[in-house]
Design an enzyme around this catalytic site. Structure first.
Site, mmCIF file in Angstrom:
data_model
loop_
_atom_site.group_PDB
_atom_site.id
_atom_site.type_symbol
_atom_site.label_atom_id
_atom_site.label_comp_id
_atom_site.label_asym_id
_atom_site.label_seq_id
_atom_site.Cartn_x
_atom_site.Cartn_y
_atom_site.Cartn_z
ATOM 1 N N GLU A 45 1.181 -1.422 -0.060
ATOM 2 C CA GLU A 45 -0.018 0.047 0.073
ATOM 3 C C GLU A 45 0.854 1.316 -0.097
ATOM 4 O O GLU A 45 1.853 1.451 0.747
ATOM 5 C CB GLU A 45 -0.847 -0.046 1.179
ATOM 6 C CG GLU A 45 -1.675 1.140 1.366
ATOM 7 C CD GLU A 45 -2.638 1.159 2.854
ATOM 8 O OE1 GLU A 45 -3.674 1.902 2.709
ATOM 9 O OE2 GLU A 45 -2.474 0.146 3.515
ATOM 10 N N LYS A 114 -9.313 2.516 -2.320
ATOM 11 C CA LYS A 114 -9.549 1.816 -0.969
ATOM 12 C C LYS A 114 -11.014 2.228 -0.588
ATOM 13 O O LYS A 114 -11.324 3.638 -0.520
ATOM 14 C CB LYS A 114 -8.490 2.363 -0.064
ATOM 15 C CG LYS A 114 -8.641 1.512 1.312
ATOM 16 C CD LYS A 114 -7.475 1.975 2.233
ATOM 17 C CE LYS A 114 -7.263 1.250 3.469
ATOM 18 N NZ LYS A 114 -5.975 1.152 4.182
ATOM 19 N N CYS A 148 -5.301 -3.290 2.119
ATOM 20 C CA CYS A 148 -5.168 -3.421 3.667
ATOM 21 C C CYS A 148 -6.284 -3.580 4.335
ATOM 22 O O CYS A 148 -6.977 -4.805 4.380
ATOM 23 C CB CYS A 148 -4.511 -2.192 4.014
ATOM 24 S SG CYS A 148 -3.760 -2.375 5.491
#
Length: 266
Positions: A45, A114, A148
């Site tokens: 990330e 995200k 994540c």
């Protein structure tokens, strides 16, 4: 059906002095991955810039087709290996925590923003994405993207499984003391949703954050077939579409779902 060898690049630790530093390291990792037969290289990330940027996120963010993307595309094409990398994406006045998928010929295949932001730091600096399932084909596999914290929600992984994702790629910046995520949760997600899950974490300290490492490739058998340590590392393992199909035939989770009962969960 041909297995896909995946290289997980955990590093370098720390915030690079410039994108050039991280891109030079990526070039070396791509060379090593390709020489080991990998068809896909996955980074962490916010790989291009580092994670702990504070207000500099807004300055360093660039468009999905910006100079960072162009350099990654050149690296991918030069070494003949597809690359998934994390970066801060600018779109107008908004900044997203994004992951981009570049093909082995340098073609931009997919870009994911995200959807589940972690903590006050991310909420302050990023806009949450709104598209949960982003996919692109690679060889005999359908590749999906999360980032994540996204993978820690079972709904997200199950949505990918139901949409046909075979290999879920997750650039990550998981901090200590949450080692339970790569050690237990990630293999469980792969097992319960019957897919491969490539989880590429950061390692070492950046500002107030200390990242846990432990990148892994988990299979539909719930086993981590490759596992990094806690420092800079490059680990490889195969995602086998034939083995995945056999596992899905034997494991009834997706077939035995009763979605008519699950409405209240949403």
């Amino acid at each position: 059906m041909t297995p896909l060898r995946i290289a997980l690049y955990q590093g370098p630790s720390g915030v690079p002095q410039s994108n050039r530093v991280s891109l030079d390291a990526l070039d070396d990792a791509a060379r090593r991955a390709a020489s080991a037969g990998a068809g896909l290289l996955v980074t962490a990330e916010m790989y291009l810039t580092g994670y702990a940027l504070g207000d500099a996120v807004a300055t360093l963010a660039e468009p999905a087709d910006g100079p960072g993307a162009q350099r990654v595309a050149k690296i991918a094409a030069e070494h003949g290996v597809a690359i998934v990398y994390g970066y801060p994406e600018r779109d107008g006045d908004q900044v997203f925590n994004s992951a981009q998928f570049i093909g082995s010929d340098g073609t931009r295949l997919a870009n994911y923003r995200k959807t589940h932001l972690f903590g006050e730091y991310e909420a302050r600096h990023f806009t949450a994405g709104e598209s949960l399932v982003v996919q692109a084909p690679l060889g005999d596999l359908t590749v999906g993207l999360l980032i994540c914290y996204d993978v820690e929600f079972p709904e997200n992984v199950r949505a990918h499984a139901l949409a046909g994702t075979d290999l879920l790629v997750v650039p990550t910046a998981l901090m200590r003391p949450f080692e339970v995520v790569p050690q237990t949760l990630v293999p469980a997600r792969a097992f319960e949703s019957q897919l491969y899950l490539a989880y590429a974490n950061r390692a070492g300290a950046e500002g107030e954050f200390h990242f846990a490492g432990l990148s892994c490739l988990a299979g539909p058998d719930g086993v981590a077939h490759a596992r990094a340590g806690t420092g800079e590392d490059l680990v490889l393992a195969d995602a086998d579409p034939a083995r995945l199909r056999a596992s899905r035939r034997q494991n009834p989770y997706l077939r035995d779902r009763r979605p008519e009962l699950y409405g209240p969960l949403a």
